[in-house]
Design a protein around this motif. Sequence first.
Motif, PDB file in Angstrom:
ATOM      1  N   PRO A   1       0.844  -1.204   0.000  1.00  0.00           N
ATOM      2  CA  PRO A   1       0.000   0.000   0.000  1.00  0.00           C
ATOM      3  C   PRO A   1       0.871   1.243   0.000  1.00  0.00           C
ATOM      4  N   HIS A   2       0.301   2.339  -0.447  1.00  0.00           N
ATOM      5  CA  HIS A   2       1.064   3.578  -0.608  1.00  0.00           C
ATOM      6  C   HIS A   2       1.851   3.955   0.642  1.00  0.00           C
ATOM      7  N   HIS A   3       1.216   3.884   1.809  1.00  0.00           N
ATOM      8  CA  HIS A   3       1.872   4.375   3.019  1.00  0.00           C
ATOM      9  C   HIS A   3       3.017   3.473   3.496  1.00  0.00           C
TER      10      HIS A   3
ATOM     11  N   PRO B   1      11.895  10.191  -6.154  1.00  0.00           N
ATOM     12  CA  PRO B   1      12.002   9.106  -7.130  1.00  0.00           C
ATOM     13  C   PRO B   1      10.673   8.915  -7.864  1.00  0.00           C
ATOM     14  N   LYS B   2      10.634   7.978  -8.789  1.00  0.00           N
ATOM     15  CA  LYS B   2       9.447   7.808  -9.620  1.00  0.00           C
ATOM     16  C   LYS B   2       8.685   6.541  -9.241  1.00  0.00           C
ATOM     17  N   TYR B   3       7.358   6.665  -9.279  1.00  0.00           N
ATOM     18  CA  TYR B   3       6.469   5.559  -8.922  1.00  0.00           C
ATOM     19  C   TYR B   3       5.479   5.325 -10.066  1.00  0.00           C
ATOM     20  N   ILE B   4       5.488   4.113 -10.602  1.00  0.00           N
ATOM     21  CA  ILE B   4       4.517   3.726 -11.633  1.00  0.00           C
ATOM     22  C   ILE B   4       3.517   2.789 -10.974  1.00  0.00           C
ATOM     23  N   TYR B   5       2.260   3.167 -10.987  1.00  0.00           N
ATOM     24  CA  TYR B   5       1.225   2.339 -10.358  1.00  0.00           C
ATOM     25  C   TYR B   5       0.280   1.814 -11.423  1.00  0.00           C
TER      26      TYR B   5
ATOM     27  N   CYS C   1      -6.972   3.409  -3.767  1.00  0.00           N
ATOM     28  CA  CYS C   1      -7.291   4.763  -3.324  1.00  0.00           C
ATOM     29  C   CYS C   1      -6.035   5.542  -2.949  1.00  0.00           C
ATOM     30  N   GLY C   2      -5.105   4.885  -2.237  1.00  0.00           N
ATOM     31  CA  GLY C   2      -3.902   5.565  -1.803  1.00  0.00           C
ATOM     32  C   GLY C   2      -3.065   6.101  -2.949  1.00  0.00           C
ATOM     33  N   TRP C   3      -3.026   5.358  -4.052  1.00  0.00           N
ATOM     34  CA  TRP C   3      -2.247   5.808  -5.220  1.00  0.00           C
ATOM     35  C   TRP C   3      -3.070   6.697  -6.133  1.00  0.00           C
ATOM     36  N   TRP C   4      -4.339   6.376  -6.311  1.00  0.00           N
ATOM     37  CA  TRP C   4      -5.206   7.164  -7.194  1.00  0.00           C
ATOM     38  C   TRP C   4      -5.260   8.619  -6.750  1.00  0.00           C
TER      39      TRP C   4
ATOM     40  N   LEU D   1       2.920   7.969 -11.804  1.00  0.00           N
ATOM     41  CA  LEU D   1       2.190   7.667 -13.038  1.00  0.00           C
ATOM     42  C   LEU D   1       1.229   6.522 -12.756  1.00  0.00           C
ATOM     43  N   VAL D   2      -0.050   6.762 -12.945  1.00  0.00           N
ATOM     44  CA  VAL D   2      -1.059   5.727 -12.760  1.00  0.00           C
ATOM     45  C   VAL D   2      -1.581   5.297 -14.129  1.00  0.00           C
ATOM     46  N   VAL D   3      -1.498   4.017 -14.421  1.00  0.00           N
ATOM     47  CA  VAL D   3      -2.050   3.472 -15.664  1.00  0.00           C
ATOM     48  C   VAL D   3      -2.900   2.256 -15.310  1.00  0.00           C
ATOM     49  N   SER D   4      -3.768   1.877 -16.203  1.00  0.00           N
ATOM     50  CA  SER D   4      -4.615   0.716 -15.945  1.00  0.00           C
ATOM     51  C   SER D   4      -4.278  -0.430 -16.889  1.00  0.00           C
TER      52      SER D   4
END
Length: 329
Positions: free
Chosen positions: A132-134, A149-153, A203-206, A215-218
């Motif tokens: 989870p995000h936290h 840094p970079k996070y791809i979710y 929810c935490g990343w959205w 970056l959020v992708v589906s």
Amino acid sequence: MAERSSSDSSLALSESDPTSPCTDASVSPTAGLEQEWLPNYNTYDGKNFPPLVRPENLDSLKRCKTRSDDVFVCTYSKSGTTWMQHIVRLLKNNGQTESDQAIVNVIPFLEEYHVDNIDLWTSPRTMKCHLPHHMVPQPSSMDETASSPKYIYAMRDPRDVAVSLFYHTRAFEKYEFTGDWNDFFHIFLNGKAEYGSWFEHVCGWWQRRHYRNVLVVSYEEMQQDLRQVVCKVASFLNLANVTDSVIDQVVAKSSFSAMRVDKTANYSWDDQYRRPGHVPFFRKGQVGDWTNHFTAEQAREFDAVYRRFAERVGDFPECYCSGAGVATS
């Protein structure tokens, strides 16, 4: 396994970061589920984790310091993790894989390691995680202006996630799970599958999807237009030298059919741990397979939980209820 009542879905949110707007503190994470129904999980901070993820490693991540060139590929389980790992790996290596190196050695699974080992990894580090995000290592100044840094979710229709995770859990001996789909449906919907509630996780990343370094992708976007997603990832990672030819190679090598036979990406090295006759790591890779498993009652139950959570949180994707479209960030 015993029959479960549809009323159990009222407990679909699990305990999480108490300061998060994604958490419903009024819901008990254990009510309505007997322990013997669950797979063989490890437990940490009120959440269940896969057998290979040790609580001491999770605890050590509180001391993990990020670096400016770190890249994290983050997902809830069975949401396109390996697919996104493979894309990132290829993009950062001019469309090529590193000889016969398995993807888990090139982009390691963060929570399977202790921070003492992680600190020894050379930069630039690319890591995958399902946390989870936290719980994911972050810089002290993590806000919407941070560039590194970079996070791809990567997120996926939770109904397809539940089905895929069901087959995954039944396939591996280490989970010791012999329940049926109905049992697992309620485990998942009650937030008791590995990594806790899908709703809280997404929810935490959205809610941080507009951060410069997120970056959020589906999964559905990736299925619909893989090239567009590959280009989006390349741009996000500031890979300015990636040519159209490299993009073409990445797209071709990241197709389901190509990855299924790629021994560096298809997890065939885990076959020795699978129960005989169970599905391979790459099962179908389809959008909407949940319709072949959910009963009409389960679909209604899921929709009710989804809509209730979305209404309470406010800022949440609206794409994964019956009749909704493709998820976009």
